[in-house]
Design a protein around this motif. Structure first.
Motif, PDB file in Angstrom:
ATOM      1  N   TYR A   1       0.844  -1.181   0.000  1.00 16.81           N
ATOM      2  CA  TYR A   1       0.000   0.000   0.000  1.00 16.81           C
ATOM      3  C   TYR A   1       0.892   1.248   0.000  1.00 16.81           C
ATOM      4  O   TYR A   1       1.978   1.237   0.550  1.00 16.81           O
ATOM      5  CB  TYR A   1      -0.850   0.079   1.271  1.00 16.81           C
ATOM      6  CG  TYR A   1      -1.876  -1.001   1.448  1.00 16.81           C
ATOM      7  CD1 TYR A   1      -1.549  -2.205   2.064  1.00 16.81           C
ATOM      8  CD2 TYR A   1      -3.197  -0.801   1.040  1.00 16.81           C
ATOM      9  CE1 TYR A   1      -2.497  -3.181   2.265  1.00 16.81           C
ATOM     10  CE2 TYR A   1      -4.158  -1.776   1.235  1.00 16.81           C
ATOM     11  CZ  TYR A   1      -3.797  -2.956   1.852  1.00 16.81           C
ATOM     12  OH  TYR A   1      -4.749  -3.930   2.044  1.00 16.81           O
TER      13      TYR A   1
ATOM     14  N   ALA B   1      -9.710 -14.302   2.155  1.00 15.61           N
ATOM     15  CA  ALA B   1     -10.054 -15.276   3.186  1.00 15.61           C
ATOM     16  C   ALA B   1     -10.697 -14.594   4.391  1.00 15.61           C
ATOM     17  O   ALA B   1     -10.904 -13.397   4.422  1.00 15.61           O
ATOM     18  CB  ALA B   1      -8.815 -16.059   3.601  1.00 15.61           C
TER      19      ALA B   1
ATOM     20  N   PHE C   1     -14.115  -6.393   8.828  1.00 13.79           N
ATOM     21  CA  PHE C   1     -13.126  -6.005   9.834  1.00 13.79           C
ATOM     22  C   PHE C   1     -13.088  -4.492  10.011  1.00 13.79           C
ATOM     23  O   PHE C   1     -13.246  -3.734   9.055  1.00 13.79           O
ATOM     24  CB  PHE C   1     -11.712  -6.441   9.404  1.00 13.79           C
ATOM     25  CG  PHE C   1     -11.549  -7.929   9.230  1.00 13.79           C
ATOM     26  CD1 PHE C   1     -11.456  -8.484   7.967  1.00 13.79           C
ATOM     27  CD2 PHE C   1     -11.465  -8.754  10.326  1.00 13.79           C
ATOM     28  CE1 PHE C   1     -11.296  -9.852   7.798  1.00 13.79           C
ATOM     29  CE2 PHE C   1     -11.303 -10.122  10.167  1.00 13.79           C
ATOM     30  CZ  PHE C   1     -11.212 -10.672   8.905  1.00 13.79           C
TER      31      PHE C   1
ATOM     32  N   PHE D   1     -10.545   2.303  10.014  1.00 11.33           N
ATOM     33  CA  PHE D   1     -10.830   1.885   8.649  1.00 11.33           C
ATOM     34  C   PHE D   1     -11.660   0.616   8.639  1.00 11.33           C
ATOM     35  O   PHE D   1     -11.432  -0.310   9.417  1.00 11.33           O
ATOM     36  CB  PHE D   1      -9.536   1.597   7.881  1.00 11.33           C
ATOM     37  CG  PHE D   1      -8.636   2.775   7.701  1.00 11.33           C
ATOM     38  CD1 PHE D   1      -7.512   2.930   8.496  1.00 11.33           C
ATOM     39  CD2 PHE D   1      -8.908   3.726   6.729  1.00 11.33           C
ATOM     40  CE1 PHE D   1      -6.674   4.015   8.328  1.00 11.33           C
ATOM     41  CE2 PHE D   1      -8.071   4.810   6.558  1.00 11.33           C
ATOM     42  CZ  PHE D   1      -6.953   4.960   7.360  1.00 11.33           C
TER      43      PHE D   1
ATOM     44  N   PRO E   1     -12.194  -8.368   3.602  1.00 10.36           N
ATOM     45  CA  PRO E   1     -11.360  -9.189   2.707  1.00 10.36           C
ATOM     46  C   PRO E   1     -11.946  -9.316   1.304  1.00 10.36           C
ATOM     47  O   PRO E   1     -11.198  -9.450   0.339  1.00 10.36           O
ATOM     48  CB  PRO E   1     -11.311 -10.541   3.408  1.00 10.36           C
ATOM     49  CG  PRO E   1     -11.622 -10.257   4.837  1.00 10.36           C
ATOM     50  CD  PRO E   1     -12.540  -9.080   4.835  1.00 10.36           C
ATOM     51  N   PHE E   2     -13.300  -9.261   1.179  1.00 13.14           N
ATOM     52  CA  PHE E   2     -13.863  -9.454  -0.162  1.00 13.14           C
ATOM     53  C   PHE E   2     -13.507  -8.304  -1.100  1.00 13.14           C
ATOM     54  O   PHE E   2     -13.642  -8.424  -2.303  1.00 13.14           O
ATOM     55  CB  PHE E   2     -15.384  -9.653  -0.121  1.00 13.14           C
ATOM     56  CG  PHE E   2     -16.177  -8.520   0.491  1.00 13.14           C
ATOM     57  CD1 PHE E   2     -16.799  -8.687   1.713  1.00 13.14           C
ATOM     58  CD2 PHE E   2     -16.320  -7.311  -0.168  1.00 13.14           C
ATOM     59  CE1 PHE E   2     -17.546  -7.663   2.277  1.00 13.14           C
ATOM     60  CE2 PHE E   2     -17.063  -6.281   0.391  1.00 13.14           C
ATOM     61  CZ  PHE E   2     -17.672  -6.468   1.610  1.00 13.14           C
TER      62      PHE E   2
ATOM     63  N   ASP F   1     -10.544  -7.292  -1.375  1.00 10.86           N
ATOM     64  CA  ASP F   1      -9.090  -7.454  -1.521  1.00 10.86           C
ATOM     65  C   ASP F   1      -8.329  -6.462  -0.654  1.00 10.86           C
ATOM     66  O   ASP F   1      -7.306  -5.929  -1.066  1.00 10.86           O
ATOM     67  CB  ASP F   1      -8.654  -7.316  -2.982  1.00 10.86           C
ATOM     68  CG  ASP F   1      -8.757  -8.639  -3.717  1.00 10.86           C
ATOM     69  OD1 ASP F   1      -9.373  -8.682  -4.784  1.00 10.86           O
ATOM     70  OD2 ASP F   1      -8.241  -9.648  -3.178  1.00 10.86           O
ATOM     71  N   MET F   2      -8.865  -6.251   0.544  1.00  5.82           N
ATOM     72  CA  MET F   2      -8.223  -5.382   1.512  1.00  5.82           C
ATOM     73  C   MET F   2      -8.077  -3.945   1.001  1.00  5.82           C
ATOM     74  O   MET F   2      -7.131  -3.248   1.354  1.00  5.82           O
ATOM     75  CB  MET F   2      -6.865  -5.960   1.940  1.00  5.82           C
ATOM     76  CG  MET F   2      -6.981  -7.295   2.648  1.00  5.82           C
ATOM     77  SD  MET F   2      -8.149  -7.280   4.022  1.00  5.82           S
ATOM     78  CE  MET F   2      -7.442  -6.016   5.037  1.00  5.82           C
ATOM     79  N   ARG F   3      -9.018  -3.507   0.194  1.00  2.06           N
ATOM     80  CA  ARG F   3      -9.086  -2.094  -0.157  1.00  2.06           C
ATOM     81  C   ARG F   3      -9.820  -1.390   0.971  1.00  2.06           C
ATOM     82  O   ARG F   3     -10.872  -1.844   1.413  1.00  2.06           O
ATOM     83  CB  ARG F   3      -9.829  -1.886  -1.476  1.00  2.06           C
ATOM     84  CG  ARG F   3      -9.077  -2.397  -2.680  1.00  2.06           C
ATOM     85  CD  ARG F   3      -9.869  -2.147  -3.967  1.00  2.06           C
ATOM     86  NE  ARG F   3      -9.170  -2.630  -5.141  1.00  2.06           N
ATOM     87  CZ  ARG F   3      -9.235  -3.878  -5.587  1.00  2.06           C
ATOM     88  NH1 ARG F   3      -9.961  -4.763  -4.940  1.00  2.06           N
ATOM     89  NH2 ARG F   3      -8.557  -4.238  -6.664  1.00  2.06           N
ATOM     90  N   PHE F   4      -9.287  -0.280   1.387  1.00  4.18           N
ATOM     91  CA  PHE F   4      -9.819   0.407   2.542  1.00  4.18           C
ATOM     92  C   PHE F   4     -10.910   1.405   2.174  1.00  4.18           C
ATOM     93  O   PHE F   4     -10.902   1.976   1.084  1.00  4.18           O
ATOM     94  CB  PHE F   4      -8.707   1.168   3.261  1.00  4.18           C
ATOM     95  CG  PHE F   4      -7.816   0.279   4.077  1.00  4.18           C
ATOM     96  CD1 PHE F   4      -6.835  -0.484   3.472  1.00  4.18           C
ATOM     97  CD2 PHE F   4      -7.961   0.205   5.444  1.00  4.18           C
ATOM     98  CE1 PHE F   4      -6.019  -1.312   4.219  1.00  4.18           C
ATOM     99  CE2 PHE F   4      -7.149  -0.613   6.201  1.00  4.18           C
ATOM    100  CZ  PHE F   4      -6.177  -1.371   5.595  1.00  4.18           C
ATOM    101  N   GLY F   5     -11.814   1.625   3.146  1.00  4.77           N
ATOM    102  CA  GLY F   5     -12.694   2.770   3.049  1.00  4.77           C
ATOM    103  C   GLY F   5     -11.871   4.036   3.277  1.00  4.77           C
ATOM    104  O   GLY F   5     -10.687   3.976   3.585  1.00  4.77           O
TER     105      GLY F   5
END
Lengths: 114, 111
Positions: free
Chosen positions: A35, A99, B35, B91, B95-96, B98-102
Motif C-alpha cells: 500500500y 479469506a 473487519f 478503517f 477481505p472481499f 481485496d483489503m481495499r480500505f474505506g
C-alpha cells in the motif's frame, strides 16, 4: 510470531536512485499486499500477491516494481521516483487472498524522494 | 463492484462517552467477514474487531462492538467509554474487497 517486518523504516532517495523496500512475514501467509499512504489519507492498494504470483496491480506506474521471491518475502523495487511518490509504504499479509482472516500490517517505510 | 464507504471523515468524542463510526459496503457474496482496523498516529495498523456475516449476533471486544445489518449492508463500530488512546484513524476493510480500505474516519477523543 505475528509480525510483519518492513525494512528500512525510513528512506531518503534521489530521483535518479534505485532502492528497494523489503517486507517479511513468517506466519505462513500466502497473500501479501503493498500500500501507499499519504498523510491523513487511507492506504491505497498498490499490489496483491497470492501464492507468490501477482494477482492485482492497481495501475501502478512502472517505476514501482514488486517482487515476491518466496512465500515469506515481498520486495518493492523503486527507480526514477518523483517527489510526489513520497509517502508511507505499508506491507501487509493475510492467510489467503479474500479469506476470513485479518491482515497483519508492518510498521511501514517512510519514503522521501528528493 | 465490491465497494466500501465510510461517510464520516472526522469525529470527536469526549473521554468516557460513546461514539459510533459507520461503514457501508456492497458485495455479491453471501458469506464473508468484515473487519475494523485502527491506525493510531504514527503507529501500526491493528485489527479492532471482526464480524462473520453468517452470524446474527453482533461481535463485541471489550469496549468495542459492532452493529451489523446484513440486509442493509451496514457495519458500524461502537466505542464505549472512549479513552484518549482510542484517538486514531479507523478503517473498514473487508477481505472481499481485496483489503481495499474505506476512506477512514479520524476519531479524536478529547479529555
Amino acid at each position: 510470531d505475528t509480525e510483519v517486518t518492513q525494512t528500512p523504516k525510513h528512506l531518503v532517495m534521489g530521483m535518479t536512485n534505485k532502492k528497494s523496500l523489503k517486507c517479511e512475514q513468517h506466519m505462513g501467509h500466502r497473500a501479501m499486499y503493498w500500500y501507499k499512504q499519504k498523510a491523513k489519507k487511507p492506504p491505497e492498494l498498490m499490489f496483491v500477491y497470492s501464492y507468490e504470483k501477482l494477482s492485482i496491480n492497481e495501475s501502478v506506474p512502472s517505476r514501482f516494481s514488486p517482487e515476491c521471491p518466496n512465500s515469506s518475502l515481498l520486495n518493492l523495487h523503486l527507480h526514477a521516483l518523483q517527489p510526489e511518490d513520497s509517502a508511507l509504504y505499508l506491507c501487509a499479509s493475510s492467510q489467503e487472498r479474500g479469506a476470513s482472516t485479518e491482515a497483519f500490517f508492518g510498521q511501514g517505510t517512510r519514503l522521501t524522494v528528493v | 463492484a465490491q465497494t466500501v464507504t465510510q461517510s464520516q471523515p472526522e469525529m470527536s468524542v469526549q473521554e468516557a462517552e460513546t461514539v459510533t463510526l459507520s461503514c457501508t459496503y456492497d458485495t455479491s457474496e453471501s458469506n464473508y467477514y468484515l473487519f475494523w482496523y485502527k491506525q493510531p498516529p504514527s503507529r501500526q495498523m491493528i485489527l479492532v474487531i471482526r464480524q462473520e456475516a453468517y452470524k446474527q449476533q453482533n461481535a463485541t471486544e471489550n469496549r468495542f462492538s459492532v452493529n451489523f445489518q446484513k440486509a442493509a449492508k451496514s457495519f458500524s463500530l461502537k466505542i464505549s467509554d472512549s479513552q484518549l488512546g482510542d484517538t486514531a484513524m479507523y478503517f473498514c476493510a473487508p477481505p472481499f474487497a481485496d483489503m481495499r480500505f474505506g476512506a477512514g474516519t479520524r476519531l479524536t477523543v478529547k479529555p
